[in-house]
Write a protein that holds these residues in place. Structure first.
Motif: not given
Ligand SMILES: C[S@@+](CC[C@H](N)C(=O)[O-])C[C@H]1O[C@@H](n2cnc3c(N)ncnc32)[C@H](O)[C@@H]1O
Length: 273
Positions: A183-194, A227-231
């Motif tokens: 599984v490759y997970f590419d969720p909407p990203y958690y906010k970074q630097g405000g 097995r999984w990979l996540l961004s």
């Protein structure tokens, strides 16, 4: 157990521009994947850059954006029909607004797919953004460019031939995963630097609670030997959430952001193998 090798055929590229698209990072991401697995799962497929580069034998792709998934299906089933319909759509502001008003409602599925691609290519900055009623609300972009590349659309359709699609939440998308799969997970990203990374692909945004839920799902898959990979963004929040797993930082440039034209984002690739 039937093991399929990840095979590279003639490479297709995404047919839509997508916020969070992985074009710039795709080589690093694919290089971090296992060499062998049975079925490839990608529950946040978006523009599909990673799937198209990998071109795995068997795949289950999903996204919460139902119109996007219906567009993939229509292109897989008859890309020439979608292309022909696209050819008939004029690129003027009045036509854009009329097509935008129709939305994804009760029209033929090939027409709906053509409208999806048309809106992506003619709207401001190629964004997909909806309001709480799930109405596409991006203004006209006035770009003079073609809506699709026929050779690429054909290559996309061929890459999609054996793909199974679902639309909806990521948890449902991986319900049938087994320990032979990946599984490759590419969720909407958690906010970074405000900055909250772009997060309006669907009427209900991907919130902190969803990140917790995703981390819990990853731990559960790990316990089952899947097995999984996540961004995700490289932030203390994400690092803590996935504490104990392998993490590698990589750097990327984003060009879809309404507040600044380009900015650097540090991203994390996290995996359990
Ligand atoms: C970062 S984008 C994926 C980008 C993609 N990898 C690409 O290269 O274009 C995140 C995707 O997650 C989808 N999404 C948002 N919430 C979701 C949920 N709860 N379950 C599944 N997909 C979701 C969005 O519609 C969006 O397409």
């Amino acid at each position: 157990m039937s093991i399929i090798f990840a095979m590279k055929t003639k490479e297709a590229k995404p047919f839509v521009k997508w916020a969070g698209g992985k074009q710039a990072l795709v080589a690093d991401i694919v290089a971090a994947m296992p060499e062998r697995f049975s079925v490839y799962f990608e529950p946040f497929v978006g523009g599909g850059s990673v799937f198209l580069r990998l071109s795995p034998g068997r795949a289950k792709l999903s996204d919460a954006n139902e119109w996007l998934i219906q567009t993939y299906q229509a292109i897989r089933d008859d890309w020439r029909r979608v292309a022909g319909l696209l050819d008939s759509l004029p690129n003027t502001k009045a036509d854009y607004l009329a097509i935008r008003r129709i939305g994804s409602s009760s029209i033929d599925r090939f027409q709906r797919a053509a409208h999806f691609v048309y809106l992506n290519k003619t709207c401001f900055r190629g964004l997909y953004r909806v309001n709480r009623k799930n109405e596409f609300n991006v203004p006209y972009g006035a770009y003079d460019r073609r809506y699709y590349d026929p050779e690429n659309l054909e290559a996309v359709a061929s890459a999609l031939e054996d793909v199974k699609f679902t639309s909806g939440d990521f948890e449902c998308a991986i319900a049938s995963v087994t320990a032979d799969d990946f599984v490759y997970f590419d969720p909407p990203y958690y906010k970074q630097g405000g900055f909250a990374d772009f997060n309006r692909y669907t009427p209900s945004q991907f919130r902190e609670g969803d990140h917790f839920r995703l981390a819990a799902v990853c731990r559960e898959l790990d316990a089952r030997g899947v097995r999984w990979l996540l961004s995700n963004s490289d932030t203390p929040f994400v690092r803590e959430l996935f504490d104990g797993f392998e993490m590698n930082a990589i750097s990327a440039r984003r060009d879809i952001n309404l507040k600044s034209t380009k900015r650097s984002i540090n991203e994390l690739l996290i995996c359990n193998y």
